[in-house]
Motif scaffolding. Sequence first.
Motif, PDB file in Angstrom:
ATOM      1  N   MET A 123       3.117  -9.172   4.657  1.00  0.00           N
ATOM      2  CA  MET A 123       3.744  -8.354   3.617  1.00  0.00           C
ATOM      3  C   MET A 123       3.875  -9.161   2.321  1.00  0.00           C
ATOM      4  O   MET A 123       3.574  -8.666   1.232  1.00  0.00           O
ATOM      5  CB  MET A 123       5.125  -7.895   4.093  1.00  0.00           C
ATOM      6  CG  MET A 123       5.861  -7.060   3.087  1.00  0.00           C
ATOM      7  SD  MET A 123       7.343  -6.281   3.770  1.00  0.00           S
ATOM      8  CE  MET A 123       8.504  -7.617   3.687  1.00  0.00           C
ATOM      9  N   ALA A 124       4.296 -10.413   2.459  1.00  0.00           N
ATOM     10  CA  ALA A 124       4.447 -11.263   1.273  1.00  0.00           C
ATOM     11  C   ALA A 124       3.093 -11.471   0.598  1.00  0.00           C
ATOM     12  O   ALA A 124       2.979 -11.410  -0.635  1.00  0.00           O
ATOM     13  CB  ALA A 124       5.058 -12.604   1.667  1.00  0.00           C
ATOM     14  N   GLU A 127       2.140  -8.442  -1.311  1.00  0.00           N
ATOM     15  CA  GLU A 127       2.925  -8.318  -2.545  1.00  0.00           C
ATOM     16  C   GLU A 127       2.377  -9.234  -3.632  1.00  0.00           C
ATOM     17  O   GLU A 127       2.253  -8.846  -4.795  1.00  0.00           O
ATOM     18  CB  GLU A 127       4.392  -8.643  -2.253  1.00  0.00           C
ATOM     19  CG  GLU A 127       5.301  -8.202  -3.386  1.00  0.00           C
ATOM     20  CD  GLU A 127       6.772  -8.484  -3.098  1.00  0.00           C
ATOM     21  OE1 GLU A 127       7.069  -9.241  -2.143  1.00  0.00           O
ATOM     22  OE2 GLU A 127       7.614  -7.949  -3.838  1.00  0.00           O
ATOM     23  N   THR A 128       2.011 -10.458  -3.228  1.00  0.00           N
ATOM     24  CA  THR A 128       1.424 -11.392  -4.187  1.00  0.00           C
ATOM     25  C   THR A 128       0.115 -10.825  -4.742  1.00  0.00           C
ATOM     26  O   THR A 128      -0.099 -10.785  -5.959  1.00  0.00           O
ATOM     27  CB  THR A 128       1.126 -12.755  -3.495  1.00  0.00           C
ATOM     28  OG1 THR A 128       2.311 -13.185  -2.838  1.00  0.00           O
ATOM     29  CG2 THR A 128       0.670 -13.788  -4.483  1.00  0.00           C
ATOM     30  N   LEU A 130      -0.947  -7.822  -4.817  1.00  0.00           N
ATOM     31  CA  LEU A 130      -0.701  -6.582  -5.550  1.00  0.00           C
ATOM     32  C   LEU A 130      -0.527  -6.814  -7.047  1.00  0.00           C
ATOM     33  O   LEU A 130      -0.918  -6.010  -7.876  1.00  0.00           O
ATOM     34  CB  LEU A 130       0.568  -5.979  -4.935  1.00  0.00           C
ATOM     35  CG  LEU A 130       1.205  -4.718  -5.434  1.00  0.00           C
ATOM     36  CD1 LEU A 130       0.194  -3.600  -5.321  1.00  0.00           C
ATOM     37  CD2 LEU A 130       2.412  -4.397  -4.554  1.00  0.00           C
ATOM     38  N   LYS A 131       0.062  -7.953  -7.375  1.00  0.00           N
ATOM     39  CA  LYS A 131       0.393  -8.214  -8.780  1.00  0.00           C
ATOM     40  C   LYS A 131      -0.854  -8.413  -9.633  1.00  0.00           C
ATOM     41  O   LYS A 131      -0.852  -8.109 -10.816  1.00  0.00           O
ATOM     42  CB  LYS A 131       1.298  -9.444  -8.876  1.00  0.00           C
ATOM     43  CG  LYS A 131       2.684  -9.126  -8.322  1.00  0.00           C
ATOM     44  CD  LYS A 131       3.641 -10.282  -8.449  1.00  0.00           C
ATOM     45  CE  LYS A 131       4.951  -9.957  -7.740  1.00  0.00           C
ATOM     46  NZ  LYS A 131       5.413 -11.057  -6.895  1.00  0.00           N
ATOM     47  N   TYR A 141      -3.585  -2.782  -1.332  1.00  0.00           N
ATOM     48  CA  TYR A 141      -2.426  -3.673  -1.209  1.00  0.00           C
ATOM     49  C   TYR A 141      -1.120  -2.886  -1.311  1.00  0.00           C
ATOM     50  O   TYR A 141      -0.157  -3.164  -0.602  1.00  0.00           O
ATOM     51  CB  TYR A 141      -2.464  -4.739  -2.310  1.00  0.00           C
ATOM     52  CG  TYR A 141      -3.614  -5.714  -2.182  1.00  0.00           C
ATOM     53  CD1 TYR A 141      -3.939  -6.264  -0.933  1.00  0.00           C
ATOM     54  CD2 TYR A 141      -4.369  -6.089  -3.290  1.00  0.00           C
ATOM     55  CE1 TYR A 141      -4.989  -7.150  -0.807  1.00  0.00           C
ATOM     56  CE2 TYR A 141      -5.427  -6.980  -3.172  1.00  0.00           C
ATOM     57  CZ  TYR A 141      -5.739  -7.505  -1.929  1.00  0.00           C
ATOM     58  OH  TYR A 141      -6.778  -8.378  -1.803  1.00  0.00           O
ATOM     59  N   THR A 142      -1.099  -1.889  -2.185  1.00  0.00           N
ATOM     60  CA  THR A 142       0.126  -1.087  -2.333  1.00  0.00           C
ATOM     61  C   THR A 142       0.458  -0.367  -1.035  1.00  0.00           C
ATOM     62  O   THR A 142       1.591  -0.413  -0.558  1.00  0.00           O
ATOM     63  CB  THR A 142      -0.037  -0.044  -3.469  1.00  0.00           C
ATOM     64  OG1 THR A 142      -0.427  -0.747  -4.640  1.00  0.00           O
ATOM     65  CG2 THR A 142       1.260   0.699  -3.714  1.00  0.00           C
ATOM     66  N   PHE A 145       1.585  -2.847   1.558  1.00  0.00           N
ATOM     67  CA  PHE A 145       2.916  -3.363   1.249  1.00  0.00           C
ATOM     68  C   PHE A 145       3.984  -2.309   1.544  1.00  0.00           C
ATOM     69  O   PHE A 145       5.006  -2.596   2.172  1.00  0.00           O
ATOM     70  CB  PHE A 145       2.975  -3.796  -0.219  1.00  0.00           C
ATOM     71  CG  PHE A 145       4.339  -4.268  -0.619  1.00  0.00           C
ATOM     72  CD1 PHE A 145       4.862  -5.443  -0.081  1.00  0.00           C
ATOM     73  CD2 PHE A 145       5.111  -3.534  -1.508  1.00  0.00           C
ATOM     74  CE1 PHE A 145       6.136  -5.877  -0.425  1.00  0.00           C
ATOM     75  CE2 PHE A 145       6.378  -3.953  -1.855  1.00  0.00           C
ATOM     76  CZ  PHE A 145       6.887  -5.131  -1.322  1.00  0.00           C
ATOM     77  N   GLU A 146       3.716  -1.069   1.135  1.00  0.00           N
ATOM     78  CA  GLU A 146       4.688   0.004   1.372  1.00  0.00           C
ATOM     79  C   GLU A 146       4.914   0.207   2.862  1.00  0.00           C
ATOM     80  O   GLU A 146       6.028   0.400   3.328  1.00  0.00           O
ATOM     81  CB  GLU A 146       4.209   1.325   0.748  1.00  0.00           C
ATOM     82  CG  GLU A 146       4.273   1.345  -0.776  1.00  0.00           C
ATOM     83  CD  GLU A 146       5.677   1.049  -1.307  1.00  0.00           C
ATOM     84  OE1 GLU A 146       6.653   1.494  -0.666  1.00  0.00           O
ATOM     85  OE2 GLU A 146       5.791   0.344  -2.330  1.00  0.00           O
ATOM     86  N   ARG A 149       6.831  -2.739   4.287  1.00  0.00           N
ATOM     87  CA  ARG A 149       8.212  -2.715   3.819  1.00  0.00           C
ATOM     88  C   ARG A 149       9.052  -1.757   4.664  1.00  0.00           C
ATOM     89  O   ARG A 149      10.252  -1.896   4.791  1.00  0.00           O
ATOM     90  CB  ARG A 149       8.243  -2.273   2.358  1.00  0.00           C
ATOM     91  CG  ARG A 149       9.408  -2.884   1.625  1.00  0.00           C
ATOM     92  CD  ARG A 149       9.223  -2.738   0.167  1.00  0.00           C
ATOM     93  NE  ARG A 149       9.066  -1.321  -0.162  1.00  0.00           N
ATOM     94  CZ  ARG A 149       9.436  -0.791  -1.309  1.00  0.00           C
ATOM     95  NH1 ARG A 149       9.980  -1.545  -2.227  1.00  0.00           N
ATOM     96  NH2 ARG A 149       9.258   0.477  -1.554  1.00  0.00           N
TER      97      ARG A 149
END
Length: 349
Positions: A123-124, A127-128, A130-131, A141-142, A145-146, A149
């Motif tokens: 997940m981390a 998130e990385t 995703l940016k 990635y979104t 991540f969702e 989460r």
Amino acid sequence: MSAVLLGYELRTGRPIEVPVGHMAITGQSQASGKTTTLEGLVSRCGLRAVAFVTKRGEGSFRVASPIPPYFRDRCDWPFIKSILEATASEKLKFQLAEIIKICQHYSGPEGSWDEPKSLRDVMANAETALKKARGIASRVYTELFEYLRMVVPEIERLPYSKKLKLRTGLNVMDLTDYDFPLQALVVRSVIEWVHHNAEHTIIAIPEAWKFAPKQRGSPVRLAAEELIRQGAALKNFLWCDSQDLAGISSVLLRQVTVWLFGVQRDPREIERTLEHIPADTAKPTKRDIATLGRGQFIVSFEREMYRVYVQPAWMTGVHAEAIARGEEPVESAREIVRDFDLEHAGESE
Ligand SMILES: Nc1ncnc2c1ncn2[C@@H]1O[C@H](COP(=O)(O)OP(=O)(O)OP(=O)(O)O)[C@@H](O)[C@H]1O
Ligand SMILES: [Mg+2]
């Protein structure tokens, strides 16, 4: 191959045995008696079995040992792909590169991270990534991540066991406190554990149309398909419990050798059920299925077909035979259940 007593043929009262193999059981909720049938079969077949309670009010397991939910964290890319497919809007065929990337050590334009050791690490990484990611990669990635989460905090919050200990007979995991995505991860962990560590073990997949669907990947489907391809030699079997056959992964359905049809009333639903039975299996008629009563199933295997009253685990053979012959009403089962529950009250605490 070993056989197990299913129940007694309607009218004649003849005992009917079925081979122990991969099985599909279908029929209308409550009116058919699928869970009661699974429990009855397990209690008589001598193998270990694991089943899951996934919805409230499913009080049908009586002769069972409760065991804690088992979960094993995994973060390899085929697994991450399957959980993503289970929730994503469409099949993520072309996004493998992104999925693999966040499941490995990476250093490049999207950031840098170590190889993940847990779902939280994945997940981390998502998130990385995703940016900095753009376009379709950013969507992958979104979604990932969702999804994570949603499940990761729940996994960390809820008590679960990292060891699976199965007793002989029927073991039941109560998953009613968990949301569906986490229920699926627990069911998958159990299937995988059985696949790698066990022999002579049955896994009852609840609502197979939902946990192992045909249209998309899912963690349960992936593990179940692996087990069903290799499991028969070790005598590990899947029993699919499903109100609807049409929605189940066809890889699983193709391996099914014993079919159990309980009552269904909607003619279109019956038609869909019949369409999913392989050509070399004896087929009941629509009327046959529509006129079944509670606890009555049509069983079909190896070109044989019978209408059977299924003996519940908590009923004697003599009584079940009398119901099958029509000498006792099926309602008489209610008193037996009540007495059984009174006698065993507090035992499972
Ligand atoms: N063979 C049987 N004889 C008598 N009563 C039965 C039999 N099978 C099931 N019942 C009763 O019918 C009710 C529903 O049974 P069960 O929970 O097994 O159905 P189900 O098909 O699994 O339903 P669901 O789809 O909601 O899980 C219960 O009260 C159960 O005791
Ligand atoms: Mg049930």
